[in-house]
Design a protein around this motif. Structure first.
Motif, PDB file in Angstrom:
ATOM      1  N   SER A   7       0.826  -1.208   0.000  1.00  0.00           N
ATOM      2  CA  SER A   7       0.000   0.000   0.000  1.00  0.00           C
ATOM      3  C   SER A   7       0.861   1.258   0.000  1.00  0.00           C
ATOM      4  O   SER A   7       0.542   2.245  -0.681  1.00  0.00           O
ATOM      5  N   TRP A   8       1.956   1.240   0.724  1.00  0.00           N
ATOM      6  CA  TRP A   8       2.864   2.385   0.806  1.00  0.00           C
ATOM      7  C   TRP A   8       3.598   2.587  -0.515  1.00  0.00           C
ATOM      8  O   TRP A   8       3.741   3.717  -0.998  1.00  0.00           O
ATOM      9  N   LEU A  11       1.159   4.101  -3.072  1.00  0.00           N
ATOM     10  CA  LEU A  11       0.894   5.514  -2.806  1.00  0.00           C
ATOM     11  C   LEU A  11       2.064   6.381  -3.251  1.00  0.00           C
ATOM     12  O   LEU A  11       1.878   7.414  -3.907  1.00  0.00           O
ATOM     13  N   ARG A  12       3.272   5.969  -2.925  1.00  0.00           N
ATOM     14  CA  ARG A  12       4.456   6.752  -3.318  1.00  0.00           C
ATOM     15  C   ARG A  12       4.629   6.766  -4.827  1.00  0.00           C
ATOM     16  O   ARG A  12       5.112   7.752  -5.400  1.00  0.00           O
ATOM     17  N   LEU A  41       2.272  13.263   4.109  1.00  0.00           N
ATOM     18  CA  LEU A  41       2.825  11.912   3.958  1.00  0.00           C
ATOM     19  C   LEU A  41       4.289  11.855   4.399  1.00  0.00           C
ATOM     20  O   LEU A  41       4.747  10.841   4.927  1.00  0.00           O
ATOM     21  N   TYR A 138      -1.553   1.282   9.622  1.00  0.00           N
ATOM     22  CA  TYR A 138      -1.145   2.217   8.581  1.00  0.00           C
ATOM     23  C   TYR A 138      -1.593   1.801   7.188  1.00  0.00           C
ATOM     24  O   TYR A 138      -1.590   2.623   6.264  1.00  0.00           O
ATOM     25  N   TRP A 142      -2.653   4.667   4.672  1.00  0.00           N
ATOM     26  CA  TRP A 142      -2.154   4.812   3.302  1.00  0.00           C
ATOM     27  C   TRP A 142      -3.286   4.726   2.289  1.00  0.00           C
ATOM     28  O   TRP A 142      -3.307   5.471   1.304  1.00  0.00           O
ATOM     29  N   HIS A 146      -4.407   7.558  -0.226  1.00  0.00           N
ATOM     30  CA  HIS A 146      -4.309   7.287  -1.658  1.00  0.00           C
ATOM     31  C   HIS A 146      -5.593   7.760  -2.342  1.00  0.00           C
ATOM     32  O   HIS A 146      -5.548   8.432  -3.384  1.00  0.00           O
TER      33      HIS A 146
END
Length: 218
Positions: A7-8, A11-12, A41, A138, A142, A146
């Motif tokens: 998920s992180w 998003l990035r 973020l 988290y 995230w 998002h």
């Protein structure tokens, strides 16, 4: 732990693909532009790093679901900390600087999460969780952000399906009941947290659950 990373990373990746003009678009967070959300973020990534190096021997007081403080009042963007984020984001001036900082700190947070022992007890916000529960919480953070990030970016990639499903599961546990099966995972998260109002048809399906909404997480 794996879902945190997926998920992180997703998003990035969306942030990395943003055009400069996208940073001036509104986000799904009240009072914040996309640039403000990206700055938030960066702070979130710092919080992950700080928490994972704050071990404790104390017994856990929260888990991935009870980690969240729930209110019924959506943010307006006027909270002093929210306003500080706006000033910090403006100080970057150039979008590439925000991208660079998020990539730098965000990559470090991702590596720290991969190296963390899920059973390690960590302290944050005067509470104790296992690292596994903290990172699981988290996933919801995230995934919601998002959705906030792409609220006015129709061509941007959506959160991973498994992140949406897990986040829905957590929000339903927070609500103490399931949302209607006809609701998509994204709709559950957006309507459930007050990011958009339910349609008349959705409100009818929600029935008594509608009186519990929104579930504003903090």
């Amino acid at each position: 732990m794996d879902l945190f990373s997926r998920s992180w990373t997703a998003l990035r990746a969306v942030v990395a693909d943003l055009a400069d003009e996208d940073f001036a678009r509104p986000s799904g967070c009240a009072g914040w532009l996309v640039r403000d959300l990206v700055c938030h973020l960066v702070i979130d990534a710092q919080d992950v790093l700080i928490t994972l190096v704050t071990p404790t021997e104390a017994e856990p007081t929260r888990d991935a679901v009870t980690y969240w403080e729930v209110t019924a009042t959506p943010p307006t963007g006027e909270d002093p900390l929210d306003a500080l984020i706006v000033r910090l984001a403006a100080a970057y001036e150039e979008p590439w600087l925000l991208k660079f900082h998020l990539d730098d700190v965000g990559s470090a947070a991702g590596r720290a999460a991969e190296l963390a022992d899920p059973a390690l007890r960590v302290s944050t916000r005067d509470e104790v969780l296992t690292a596994g529960d903290y990172l699981s919480a988290y996933v919801l953070e995230w995934t919601l952000h998002h959705l906030d990030l792409i609220a006015h970016l129709p061509d941007a990639a959506e959160p991973p399906a498994e992140s949406l499903a897990r986040s829905r599961e957590m929000l339903e546990k927070i609500a103490g009941t399931a949302f209607p099966a006809s609701f998509s995972d994204s709709d559950v998260l957006l309507v459930g947290t007050g990011r958009r109002a339910p349609t008349d048809a959705e409100a009818a399906e929600l029935a008594q659950l509608a009186s519990k909404l929104p579930l504003v997480l903090g």
